[in-house]
Design a protein around this motif. Sequence first.
Motif, mmCIF file in Angstrom:
data_model
loop_
_atom_site.group_PDB
_atom_site.id
_atom_site.type_symbol
_atom_site.label_atom_id
_atom_site.label_comp_id
_atom_site.label_asym_id
_atom_site.label_seq_id
_atom_site.Cartn_x
_atom_site.Cartn_y
_atom_site.Cartn_z
ATOM 1 N N MET A 1 0.840 -1.179 0.000
ATOM 2 C CA MET A 1 0.000 0.000 0.000
ATOM 3 C C MET A 1 0.886 1.244 0.000
ATOM 4 S SD MET A 1 -3.329 -0.881 2.320
ATOM 5 C CE MET A 1 -2.516 -0.581 3.838
ATOM 6 N N ARG A 2 0.328 2.322 -0.579
ATOM 7 C CA ARG A 2 1.048 3.583 -0.638
ATOM 8 C C ARG A 2 0.114 4.712 -0.216
ATOM 9 N NH1 ARG A 2 5.239 3.107 -5.541
ATOM 10 N NH2 ARG A 2 5.815 5.107 -4.657
ATOM 11 N N ILE A 3 0.694 5.738 0.381
ATOM 12 C CA ILE A 3 -0.069 6.897 0.842
ATOM 13 C C ILE A 3 0.377 8.114 0.048
ATOM 14 C CG2 ILE A 3 -0.506 8.442 2.800
ATOM 15 C CD1 ILE A 3 0.105 6.010 4.620
ATOM 16 N N GLY A 4 -0.586 8.958 -0.314
ATOM 17 C CA GLY A 4 -0.270 10.223 -0.968
ATOM 18 C C GLY A 4 -1.014 11.343 -0.280
ATOM 19 N N GLN A 5 -0.402 12.525 -0.278
ATOM 20 C CA GLN A 5 -1.076 13.685 0.291
ATOM 21 C C GLN A 5 -1.053 14.799 -0.744
ATOM 22 O OE1 GLN A 5 0.031 16.912 1.877
ATOM 23 N NE2 GLN A 5 1.881 16.734 0.678
ATOM 24 N N GLY A 6 -2.114 15.600 -0.744
ATOM 25 C CA GLY A 6 -2.209 16.697 -1.696
ATOM 26 C C GLY A 6 -2.746 17.950 -1.043
ATOM 27 N N TYR A 7 -2.437 19.075 -1.674
ATOM 28 C CA TYR A 7 -2.862 20.382 -1.163
ATOM 29 C C TYR A 7 -3.101 21.297 -2.353
ATOM 30 C CZ TYR A 7 -2.429 25.117 0.660
ATOM 31 O OH TYR A 7 -2.658 26.433 0.962
ATOM 32 N N ASP A 8 -4.090 22.176 -2.225
ATOM 33 C CA ASP A 8 -4.291 23.217 -3.234
ATOM 34 C C ASP A 8 -4.951 24.422 -2.587
ATOM 35 O OD1 ASP A 8 -3.992 24.279 -5.798
ATOM 36 O OD2 ASP A 8 -5.963 23.625 -6.439
ATOM 37 N N LEU A 9 -4.718 25.578 -3.178
ATOM 38 C CA LEU A 9 -5.303 26.831 -2.730
ATOM 39 C C LEU A 9 -5.576 27.683 -3.962
ATOM 40 C CD1 LEU A 9 -4.508 29.110 0.168
ATOM 41 C CD2 LEU A 9 -4.045 30.032 -2.084
ATOM 42 N N HIS A 10 -6.756 28.273 -4.013
ATOM 43 C CA HIS A 10 -7.083 29.209 -5.095
ATOM 44 C C HIS A 10 -7.717 30.453 -4.502
ATOM 45 C CE1 HIS A 10 -6.339 27.017 -8.881
ATOM 46 N NE2 HIS A 10 -6.568 25.933 -8.158
ATOM 47 N N LYS A 11 -7.458 31.556 -5.151
ATOM 48 C CA LYS A 11 -7.995 32.853 -4.748
ATOM 49 C C LYS A 11 -9.462 32.966 -5.148
ATOM 50 C CE LYS A 11 -7.044 37.747 -5.506
ATOM 51 N NZ LYS A 11 -6.122 38.710 -6.143
ATOM 52 N N LEU A 12 -10.269 33.583 -4.286
ATOM 53 C CA LEU A 12 -11.671 33.871 -4.590
ATOM 54 C C LEU A 12 -11.774 35.227 -5.291
ATOM 55 C CD1 LEU A 12 -13.272 32.663 -1.260
ATOM 56 C CD2 LEU A 12 -13.931 31.855 -3.544
ATOM 57 N N VAL A 13 -12.521 35.259 -6.389
ATOM 58 C CA VAL A 13 -12.699 36.485 -7.174
ATOM 59 C C VAL A 13 -14.144 36.585 -7.658
ATOM 60 C CG1 VAL A 13 -10.285 36.549 -7.956
ATOM 61 C CG2 VAL A 13 -12.006 35.360 -9.339
ATOM 62 N N PRO A 14 -14.601 37.798 -7.976
ATOM 63 C CA PRO A 14 -15.941 37.931 -8.557
ATOM 64 C C PRO A 14 -15.965 37.391 -9.992
ATOM 65 C CG PRO A 14 -14.937 40.102 -8.152
ATOM 66 C CD PRO A 14 -13.947 39.063 -7.732
#
Length: 158
Positions: A1-14
């Motif tokens: 078995m293998r483990i992966g981790q992820g992350y993301d961030l995006h700016k909020l705009v009109p």
Amino acid sequence: MRIGQGYDLHKLVPDRDLILGGVKILHETGLLGHSDADVLVHAIIDALFGAIAEGDIGQHFPDSDPQYKNANSLKLLAETGSILKNKGYKILNIDTTVVLQKPKLAPHINNMKKNIANTLNMPVTDISIKAKTNEGMDAVGRCEAIEAFAVVIVDYFL
């Protein structure tokens, strides 16, 4: 078995749709990005690529490539799932956290889970989505951005 981790961030705009887990959520702002900017799905994609040591979303679906302009992130997730399957891996579970001040995600979480499960052809019971706030602190707490974290476990089945 293998483990992966992820992350993301995006700016909020009109003038952008707010799409999380493939669900369009009515809100006065949306996420800025080359694709539909679905931070939840992007974090899952990064976790999946990380689990099999295959880089990240930017290597596979670069924002410099016009074919990914306004791309539906669930389609990118489907392609990611196919890559894992072709390499002999099965996704065992996905655990995620979306961090945002508003809107409330509780009414949308079941639909998000269904979208992700259907896209990856896996049981909805193997997907967890939690929503948290940053209690008014930092860019997320000031409603300037949304971030997501994901952890996955995959197993080699060939």
